[in-house]
Design an enzyme around this catalytic site. Structure first.
Site, short mmCIF file in Angstrom:
data_model
loop_
_atom_site.label_atom_id
_atom_site.label_comp_id
_atom_site.label_asym_id
_atom_site.label_seq_id
_atom_site.Cartn_x
_atom_site.Cartn_y
_atom_site.Cartn_z
N HIS A 196 -2.55 10.87 1.95
CA HIS A 196 -1.81 9.83 1.66
C HIS A 196 -0.44 9.95 1.97
O HIS A 196 0.14 9.06 2.49
CB HIS A 196 -2.38 9.21 0.23
CG HIS A 196 -2.05 7.77 0.12
ND1 HIS A 196 -1.24 7.46 -0.78
CD2 HIS A 196 -2.24 6.72 0.79
CE1 HIS A 196 -0.79 5.99 -0.73
NE2 HIS A 196 -1.53 5.58 0.08
N GLU A 337 1.59 -5.47 4.34
CA GLU A 337 2.22 -4.05 3.77
C GLU A 337 3.48 -4.43 3.00
O GLU A 337 3.33 -3.70 1.89
CB GLU A 337 2.36 -3.02 4.85
CG GLU A 337 2.81 -1.74 4.23
CD GLU A 337 2.91 -0.42 5.44
OE1 GLU A 337 3.02 -0.87 6.70
OE2 GLU A 337 3.01 0.65 5.03
N HIS A 356 2.51 -2.53 -5.87
CA HIS A 356 2.81 -1.39 -6.11
C HIS A 356 3.81 -1.07 -7.34
O HIS A 356 3.78 -0.59 -8.23
CB HIS A 356 3.30 -0.22 -5.05
CG HIS A 356 1.95 0.21 -4.16
ND1 HIS A 356 1.38 1.66 -4.59
CD2 HIS A 356 1.25 -0.12 -3.41
CE1 HIS A 356 0.41 1.85 -3.88
NE2 HIS A 356 0.33 0.76 -2.83
CU1 CUO Z 1 -1.19 3.77 0.97
CU2 CUO Z 1 -0.65 1.14 -1.13
O1 CUO Z 1 -0.41 2.92 -0.62
O2 CUO Z 1 -0.50 1.90 0.78
#
Ligand code: CUO
Length: 683
Positions: A196, A337, A356
């Protein structure tokens, strides 16, 4: 890049070099000590840093050296983007080294490493440079904080060749009283979190435009995270947990708590926890130059949904732009995003990133307790937290809403006339046909590159992670025409839903995880295609996750080329290719399709490197290697009448019932650091 808190001039270790930096580059604290320091630490091997006029770094220097750095906080990513811009703009490698050496002792270490990594990945003169994996430089983002005191003791007291690996217990973040803890092995997996981090390193949303603007990056943001959700839900089923619930009502308490037990070595703080039933609040923190309300998120969400329903967005000039059948998802990915490619940030905002942030700051939204953000604030740590998946289930739902408005695939768009898949089977090395086998394995990771101000030499942490026996697919295909090519697409899904009942296809399709995708040459008549699980187009090899940079040096038997260490760090870890399954066998459906290569092919630059995890990561300096919509053929609602998987199938597709059998035993490295990829079923 080693030991991010130590001054640049300190030699690295046993085979170390001394970095000779110009005296003007010493920080104020060390300037008066310059002579004694240079003599005390110098070695014969020296790297000389040229003195140049340092560009203005005052903006990135606004973030304190001991602060935590979050890619999702706008002021932070803007500072990082400016630093990346500076690094990219330096004409020669010497100039780059020089500014990097100067910045390293002053800029926030996380921000520095991030900006350096992006610059090294994208500068023409450094592309093939080795740099250590992020877990080696910042092990504190991946390893139980309790371990570092033990590691210091071990490195101070025990000679290097007698040091024992420090074992991280499997259950260190919670107990079984917490149901969500059943899949902590997935959330806290080193390889998954590294993947990630690397993905977001390769696809930054704020950096110079030529770095951000990669082929289909908005669509890949959707697809990579959609696959994470499918894999997580599959894993939940294996552990008797239902599908993830979307995080929808942002005024309700968040049921899931998470206590990460990570200590930040840079910020000298523990990462804050979130207790169960925490509520989101409006965020207003002067320290982070950030202020937004939950209602802002709600407005952006509503505008995005209404754009999807009207089939078009409004760009910054006020013009309506259609969300097209193939390109709409890419635009939407950038909007949601949000990346700097979003065509209208005033209207559609910064939904995913600030979500987030709102979650990461829910314990101290106005900074009254002087706390920093939680794990959701950093792509290196976010996937550890159960709420990551609830947030991304919501994000994924937005994309699905758009996909559901698109024309459904006709039989013609799915079939490959004359190509018939007759059978598929999977054969684990040394195991039973059509039964995949999983178990626990332990692997060691060297912490010493990330441990500042400790004696040199390796100190290993020992992780327990899922592993599976490697296997081979054997696919029987009949080709009723002349020599031609096809794309073989392999997916896997649970056979039954969380109640143990058969799925509706429209639900099951979202749980198909991609296992592999590759080009095949079909001869006229019968063909047998064999393919190894280790060649998967979604994964990077095991060694690349649990590697040690020293092992990668030329001359070493595990040597890999330099390119493996940067762009190529992106990729799902091979050891997590297959979900855990269950004791006695977990029922799954294996799906194979061979599509017409003429409709799939893309003109790719020849000799592109880092192509082995292309499905989730793309290929460096090349177009995404499959022209179809990502997720094809499962990305859209099924055509009228295709209510079950069986009725969806065309002749070029085939499904097989297989099982994943989990064995509760653990395989350990024979000696510290000797991580071994399995070749057959362990006894
Ligand atoms: Cu990869 Cu929310 O973490 O985009």
């Amino acid at each position: 890049m080693d030991r991010p808190n130590e001054p640049t001039f300190l030699p690295k270790g046993d085979n170390s070099v001394t970095v000779d930096i110009p005296s003007e580059y010493f920080t104020d604290r060390y300037k008066p000590l310059e002579d004694s320091l240079s003599n005390r630490f110098s070695t014969d091997d020296r790297v000389k840093i040229k003195k140049i006029a340092i560009p203005d770094l005052s903006y990135p220097l606004q973030l304190g050296r001991r602060d935590n750095f979050s890619l999702f906080i706008p002021s932070h990513h803007r500072m990082a983007a400016s630093l990346i811009n500076t690094f990219m703009g330096l004409r020669t490698l010497d100039d780059f080294m020089s500014v990097a050496a100067y910045a390293r002792d002053r800029v926030n270490p996380y921000m520095f490493m991030y900006a350096m990594s992006v610059a090294i990945l994208h500068r023409k003169d450094t592309k093939n440079l080795n740099f250590p994996s992020f877990h080696e430089i910042f092990p504190d983002k991946y390893v139980d904080g309790e371990l570092f005191a033990r590691a210091r003791e071990e490195s101070n007291v025990v000679p290097e060749n007698q040091r024992m690996p420090l074992e991280i217990p499997v259950d260190y973040t919670a107990s079984d009283l917490e149901f969500e803890h059943r899949i902590a092995y997935f959330r806290e997996d080193l390889g998954i979190n590294l993947h990630h981090w690397h993905w977001h390193l390769v696809y930054p949303f704020d950096a110079p435009m030529d770095i951000v603007n990669k082929n289909r990056r908005g669509e890949l943001f959707y697809y990579m995270h959609q696959q994470v959700m499918a894999r997580y839900n599959f894993e939940r089923f294996c552990n008797n947990l239902p599908r993830t619930k979307r995080l929808l009502n942002w005024n309700d308490p968040i049921t899931e708590g998470y206590f990460p037990k990570l200590d930040s070595l840079v910020a000298s703080r523990v990462w804050p926890a979130r207790v169960a039933n925490t509520r989101l609040s409006d965020v207003n923190r002067e320290v982070d130059q950030i202020k937004f309300d939950i209602q802002d998120l709600e407005r952006w969400r509503d505008r995005i949904y209404s754009a999807i329903h009207s089939g078009s967005i409004v760009n910054a000039q006020g013009n309506s732009v259609q969300l097209t059948e193939t390109g709409g998802i890419d635009v939407l990915g950038n909007i949601v995003e949000a990346s700097i490619l979003s065509p209208n940030r005033n209207v559609y905002g910064d939904l995913h990133n600030l979500g987030h942030v709102a979650i990461a700051l829910s314990h101290d939204p106005d900074h009254r307790h002087l706390e920093t953000f939680g794990v959701m604030g950093d792509p290196a740590t976010a996937m550890r937290d159960p709420v990551f998946y609830r947030w991304h289930a919501f994000i994924d739902d937005i994309f699905m809403e758009h996909k559901n408005t698109l024309p459904r695939y006709t039989t013609q768009q799915l079939d490959y006339p004359g190509v018939t898949v007759r059978d598929v089977e999977v054969m684990p090395n040394g195991g039973k046909k059509n039964v995949l086998s999983t178990y626990w394995q332990q692997s060691d990771v060297d912490l010493s590159r990330g441990m500042d101000f400790t004696p040199r030499g390796s100190v290993f942490a020992r992780f327990t992670h899922l592993q599976h026996t490697p296997f081979t697919y054997k696919i029987q295909v009949n080709n009723g025409s002349g020599q031609r090519m096809g794309t073989c697409r392999i997916f896997l899904a649970p056979r039954l839903d969380e109640r143990g009942l058969p799925f509706l296809f429209r639900d099951q399709k979202n749980l198909f995880i991609e296992l592999d995708k590759f080009t095949v040459n079909l001869r006229p008549g019968a063909n047998t295609i064999e393919r190894k699980s280790t060649d998967s187009s979604v994964t990077i090899p095991f060694e690349r996750t649990f590697r040690n940079l020293e092992q990668g040096r030329p001359g070493n038997e595990n040597s890999q080329t330099g390119q493996d260490f940067n762009f190529c760090g992106c990729g799902w870890p091979q050891h997590m290719l297959i979900p855990k399954g269950a004791r006695g066998g977990f029922p799954c459906t294996l799906f194979v399709m061979i599509s017409n290569y003429q409709d799939d092919k893309v003109e790719t630059a020849s000799g592109s490197s880092c192509a082995d995890a292309a499905s989730y990561c793309g290929i460096r300096d090349a177009l995404y290697p499959d022209k179809r919509s990502m997720g094809y053929p499962f990305d859209r609602l099924p055509r009228e009448g295709a209510d079950t998987l069986r009725s969806f199938l065309t002749k070029n597709m085939f499904t097989k019932d297989i099982d994943i059998e989990f064995n509760n035993r653990t395989v350990r490295p024979k000696t510290p650091g000797a991580n071994a990829q399995p070749t057959t079923q362990p006894k």
